[in-house]
Design a protein around this motif. Structure first.
Motif, PDB file in Angstrom:
ATOM      1  N   VAL A 111      28.834 -32.583  56.205  1.00  0.00           N
ATOM      2  CA  VAL A 111      29.739 -32.795  57.028  1.00  0.00           C
ATOM      3  C   VAL A 111      30.447 -31.348  57.564  1.00  0.00           C
ATOM      4  CG1 VAL A 111      30.769 -35.265  56.391  1.00  0.00           C
ATOM      5  CG2 VAL A 111      31.843 -32.990  55.570  1.00  0.00           C
ATOM      6  N   LEU A 112      30.662 -31.199  58.758  1.00  0.00           N
ATOM      7  CA  LEU A 112      31.125 -30.036  59.520  1.00  0.00           C
ATOM      8  C   LEU A 112      32.467 -30.193  59.458  1.00  0.00           C
ATOM      9  CD1 LEU A 112      28.487 -29.408  62.177  1.00  0.00           C
ATOM     10  CD2 LEU A 112      29.156 -27.776  60.332  1.00  0.00           C
ATOM     11  N   MET A 113      33.259 -28.886  58.849  1.00  0.00           N
ATOM     12  CA  MET A 113      34.729 -29.140  58.758  1.00  0.00           C
ATOM     13  C   MET A 113      35.327 -27.648  59.194  1.00  0.00           C
ATOM     14  SD  MET A 113      35.731 -31.545  56.945  1.00  0.00           S
ATOM     15  CE  MET A 113      37.175 -31.125  55.847  1.00  0.00           C
ATOM     16  N   PRO A 114      36.481 -27.452  59.904  1.00  0.00           N
ATOM     17  CA  PRO A 114      37.131 -26.395  60.131  1.00  0.00           C
ATOM     18  C   PRO A 114      37.012 -25.558  59.120  1.00  0.00           C
ATOM     19  CG  PRO A 114      38.345 -28.153  61.062  1.00  0.00           C
ATOM     20  CD  PRO A 114      37.407 -28.769  60.043  1.00  0.00           C
ATOM     21  N   SER A 115      36.887 -24.178  59.289  1.00  0.00           N
ATOM     22  CA  SER A 115      37.009 -23.199  58.036  1.00  0.00           C
ATOM     23  C   SER A 115      38.379 -22.955  58.013  1.00  0.00           C
ATOM     24  CB  SER A 115      36.130 -21.931  58.526  1.00  0.00           C
ATOM     25  OG  SER A 115      36.617 -21.300  59.736  1.00  0.00           O
ATOM     26  N   SER A 116      39.192 -22.980  59.058  1.00  0.00           N
ATOM     27  CA  SER A 116      40.536 -22.583  58.939  1.00  0.00           C
ATOM     28  C   SER A 116      41.292 -23.735  58.637  1.00  0.00           C
ATOM     29  CB  SER A 116      41.237 -22.243  60.260  1.00  0.00           C
ATOM     30  OG  SER A 116      42.638 -22.523  60.362  1.00  0.00           O
ATOM     31  N   ARG A 117      42.256 -23.625  57.490  1.00  0.00           N
ATOM     32  CA  ARG A 117      43.047 -24.881  56.959  1.00  0.00           C
ATOM     33  C   ARG A 117      44.094 -25.078  57.901  1.00  0.00           C
ATOM     34  NH1 ARG A 117      39.178 -24.779  54.327  1.00  0.00           N
ATOM     35  NH2 ARG A 117      38.909 -24.844  52.086  1.00  0.00           N
ATOM     36  N   GLU A 118      44.631 -24.115  58.690  1.00  0.00           N
ATOM     37  CA  GLU A 118      45.634 -24.553  59.696  1.00  0.00           C
ATOM     38  C   GLU A 118      45.008 -25.375  60.739  1.00  0.00           C
ATOM     39  OE1 GLU A 118      44.780 -21.594  58.611  1.00  0.00           O
ATOM     40  OE2 GLU A 118      46.844 -20.990  57.674  1.00  0.00           O
ATOM     41  N   GLU A 119      43.781 -25.391  61.199  1.00  0.00           N
ATOM     42  CA  GLU A 119      43.080 -26.134  62.076  1.00  0.00           C
ATOM     43  C   GLU A 119      42.868 -27.596  61.563  1.00  0.00           C
ATOM     44  OE1 GLU A 119      39.460 -26.320  65.463  1.00  0.00           O
ATOM     45  OE2 GLU A 119      39.380 -24.787  63.899  1.00  0.00           O
ATOM     46  N   GLN A 120      42.417 -27.739  60.116  1.00  0.00           N
ATOM     47  CA  GLN A 120      42.420 -28.938  59.538  1.00  0.00           C
ATOM     48  C   GLN A 120      43.765 -29.507  59.815  1.00  0.00           C
ATOM     49  OE1 GLN A 120      40.788 -29.286  55.699  1.00  0.00           O
ATOM     50  NE2 GLN A 120      39.337 -27.723  55.860  1.00  0.00           N
ATOM     51  N   ARG A 121      44.802 -29.004  59.423  1.00  0.00           N
ATOM     52  CA  ARG A 121      46.217 -29.491  59.284  1.00  0.00           C
ATOM     53  C   ARG A 121      46.740 -30.045  60.790  1.00  0.00           C
ATOM     54  NH1 ARG A 121      47.008 -25.912  54.862  1.00  0.00           N
ATOM     55  NH2 ARG A 121      47.782 -24.181  56.174  1.00  0.00           N
ATOM     56  N   ALA A 122      46.340 -29.138  61.636  1.00  0.00           N
ATOM     57  CA  ALA A 122      46.723 -29.561  63.077  1.00  0.00           C
ATOM     58  C   ALA A 122      46.023 -30.709  63.521  1.00  0.00           C
ATOM     59  CB  ALA A 122      46.351 -28.430  64.073  1.00  0.00           C
ATOM     60  N   ILE A 123      44.477 -30.789  63.335  1.00  0.00           N
ATOM     61  CA  ILE A 123      43.883 -32.150  63.605  1.00  0.00           C
ATOM     62  C   ILE A 123      44.450 -33.161  62.804  1.00  0.00           C
ATOM     63  CG2 ILE A 123      41.636 -33.054  63.784  1.00  0.00           C
ATOM     64  CD1 ILE A 123      40.501 -30.212  64.157  1.00  0.00           C
ATOM     65  N   GLY A 124      44.570 -33.137  61.535  1.00  0.00           N
ATOM     66  CA  GLY A 124      45.100 -34.039  60.522  1.00  0.00           C
ATOM     67  C   GLY A 124      46.251 -34.855  61.088  1.00  0.00           C
ATOM     68  N   ALA A 125      47.275 -33.802  61.444  1.00  0.00           N
ATOM     69  CA  ALA A 125      48.440 -34.245  61.760  1.00  0.00           C
ATOM     70  C   ALA A 125      48.369 -35.126  63.113  1.00  0.00           C
ATOM     71  CB  ALA A 125      49.441 -32.943  61.952  1.00  0.00           C
ATOM     72  N   LEU A 126      47.509 -34.559  63.950  1.00  0.00           N
ATOM     73  CA  LEU A 126      47.330 -35.562  65.203  1.00  0.00           C
ATOM     74  C   LEU A 126      46.975 -36.896  64.998  1.00  0.00           C
ATOM     75  CD1 LEU A 126      47.043 -35.999  68.342  1.00  0.00           C
ATOM     76  CD2 LEU A 126      44.911 -34.907  68.128  1.00  0.00           C
ATOM     77  N   PHE A 127      45.851 -36.842  64.180  1.00  0.00           N
ATOM     78  CA  PHE A 127      45.317 -38.385  63.842  1.00  0.00           C
ATOM     79  C   PHE A 127      46.123 -39.369  63.036  1.00  0.00           C
ATOM     80  CE2 PHE A 127      41.599 -36.269  65.783  1.00  0.00           C
ATOM     81  CZ  PHE A 127      41.076 -37.406  66.109  1.00  0.00           C
ATOM     82  N   ALA A 128      46.852 -38.487  62.109  1.00  0.00           N
ATOM     83  CA  ALA A 128      48.186 -39.301  61.341  1.00  0.00           C
ATOM     84  C   ALA A 128      49.095 -39.975  62.278  1.00  0.00           C
ATOM     85  CB  ALA A 128      48.727 -38.458  60.333  1.00  0.00           C
ATOM     86  N   ARG A 129      49.462 -39.210  63.254  1.00  0.00           N
ATOM     87  CA  ARG A 129      50.619 -39.745  64.070  1.00  0.00           C
ATOM     88  C   ARG A 129      49.789 -40.767  64.997  1.00  0.00           C
ATOM     89  NH1 ARG A 129      55.122 -41.401  65.359  1.00  0.00           N
ATOM     90  NH2 ARG A 129      55.935 -41.047  67.502  1.00  0.00           N
ATOM     91  N   LEU A 130      48.341 -40.869  65.585  1.00  0.00           N
ATOM     92  CA  LEU A 130      47.782 -41.710  66.133  1.00  0.00           C
ATOM     93  C   LEU A 130      47.696 -42.948  65.288  1.00  0.00           C
ATOM     94  CD1 LEU A 130      45.299 -39.954  68.285  1.00  0.00           C
ATOM     95  CD2 LEU A 130      47.139 -41.191  69.139  1.00  0.00           C
ATOM     96  N   ASP A 131      47.445 -42.801  64.001  1.00  0.00           N
ATOM     97  CA  ASP A 131      47.520 -43.898  63.215  1.00  0.00           C
ATOM     98  C   ASP A 131      48.409 -44.749  62.933  1.00  0.00           C
ATOM     99  OD1 ASP A 131      44.619 -43.570  63.048  1.00  0.00           O
ATOM    100  OD2 ASP A 131      44.442 -42.364  61.241  1.00  0.00           O
ATOM    101  N   SER A 132      49.636 -43.775  62.935  1.00  0.00           N
ATOM    102  CA  SER A 132      51.020 -44.320  62.750  1.00  0.00           C
ATOM    103  C   SER A 132      51.474 -45.234  63.705  1.00  0.00           C
ATOM    104  CB  SER A 132      51.915 -43.152  62.340  1.00  0.00           C
ATOM    105  OG  SER A 132      53.203 -43.982  62.306  1.00  0.00           O
TER     106      SER A 132
END
Length: 391
Positions: free
Chosen positions: A142-163
């Motif tokens: 799988v392709l993943m962001p190399s930046s942990r900050e970008e991972q967290r930003a994307i994860g937070a967005l989808f966590a909010r959407l899922d909520s």
């Protein structure tokens, strides 16, 4: 654009994404299945029992043995190796099926929501056997962001959407359950002339009346389909296939002309007082007309009189459907006639009580529809973002 960057990104992130193996991101374990008799399940509280397939949450149990602690601080992904479905889980649970695998992050700096959604994008087919063995699955790239900050930003967005998606689904389900309960309690049970639950101030017994005494039953008709002068006009003309789960309809797929109307058995049905009621090959699908229209012969529509509240009667359409199905006949397909529909007997209160009940169910239906619409809009938005924010 390079093939290893997404179409949409948060501002400030420009580095290409890196390729990683799922086995380097996740560690997995095969939990000991929790064996519980079906009589021990509760459908509303306790610890969820997870199973393979579409059901996922089989039920709830109050047994303490075998709880897998997955606290909100350390959520996991449940992988079903029968269907390759994945579920994000941040609550204590028990696993019943051996097809369920628990995936947890190897590195705490990885974002679980992002990796979970990356996981859902993989199209995986088993080779040589029916099960989707996890040992093969972990070799996927799988392709993943190399930046942990970008991972967290994307994860937070989808966590909010899922909520939000979960919130609207939960509200929808709670209101649907409330409506079901009120439909049982606010209408008299067989053999009774008063309901279990009433608005204050109403004490008079309900009266049994035939549907044909409180409404006119109106059939439909179809103009000659080979005559082009009869079609593509300004008059709405409904067929049963157009009715789904919507409460109101205000525009048909096909329309007929004045000439088509005049040269067929179709009848004009008034807006606001008509409940479309399918009478064949799927009896009892209903909707309320918002503007005048006519139908084909697959309907026996119910046009209420002045002494009947349309939404009160609409709220009883499940009862009408059951009785119509009992009366239906036909060798090719079951069909209920207008005469049979008119003979159905129902219990009615005074008009003032009808209006109170109708208004309550109209408000409930409006809220149920609102939460379903919000859920669907958010799910569509999430699907679009998953396509554009992942590589």
């Amino acid at each position: 654009m390079s093939g290893n960057v997404p179409a949409i990104r948060f501002a400030g992130f420009t580095e290409p994404w890196e390729q990683r193996k799922l086995g380097d991101i996740f560690q997995y374990e095969q939990p000991q299945p929790y064996i519980v008799r079906s009589t021990e399940y509760d459908d509303s509280s306790g610890t969820p029992v997870l199973t393979a397939g579409r059901t996922f949450i089989l039920g709830y149990t109050h047994e303490d043995f075998g709880i897998k602690n997955a606290s909100p601080k350390s959520p996991v992904v449940i992988f079903d190796d029968f269907t390759t479905s994945t579920h994000y889980v941040d609550f204590p649970f028990k696993v019943k099926s051996s097809a369920m695998k628990i995936l947890s992050l190897r590195n705490s700096t990885d974002d679980i929501v992002l990796t979970y959604n990356a996981l859902k994008r993989i199209a995986y087919e088993p080779v040589g056997h029916e099960r989707h063995w996890i040992s093969e699955f972990v070799d996927f790239d799988v392709l993943m962001p190399s930046s942990r900050e970008e991972q967290r930003a994307i994860g937070a967005l989808f966590a909010r959407l899922d909520s939000l998606i979960t919130l609207h689904q939960r509200k929808h389900d709670q209101l649907a359950t409330l409506k079901k309960s009120l439909l049982e309690k606010m209408f008299p049970k067989p053999g009774s002339d008063v309901p279990e639950l009433r608005f204050a101030g109403f004490t008079e017994p309900w009266e049994q009346r035939k549907l044909g005494d409180v409404a006119e039953i109106v059939g439909g008709g179809t103009p000659d389909t080979n005559n082009v002068e009869y079609w593509d006009g300004d008059i709405d003309w409904y067929s049963p296939a157009e009715l789904g789960t919507q409460i109101y309809v205000d525009g048909s797929a096909r329309r007929i002309t004045e000439a088509g109307y005049a040269n067929s058995s179709a009848k004009m049905l008034p807006a606001g007082r008509t409940i479309l009621f399918t009478s064949r090959a799927g009896i009892g699908t209903t909707a309320i007309l918002r503007r005048p229209a006519c139908t084909n012969q697959g309907f026996q529509s119910i046009v209420v009189g002045d002494e009947t509240d349309v939404y009160f009667l609409f709220s009883m359409t499940d009862r009408i459907k059951k009785r119509a199905e009992q009366k239906a006949a036909g060798s090719t397909f079951l069909e209920v006639s207008g005469k049979q529909l008119a003979a159905i007997e129902l219990m009615f209160p005074a008009l003032s009580e009808q209006r109170k009940i109708g208004s309550l169910f109209q408000s409930l239906d409006s809220l149920i529809t609102l939460h379903q619409r919000k859920h669907d809009q958010l799910a569509t938005l999430k699907k679009s973002l998953l396509e554009k924010m992942f590589v």
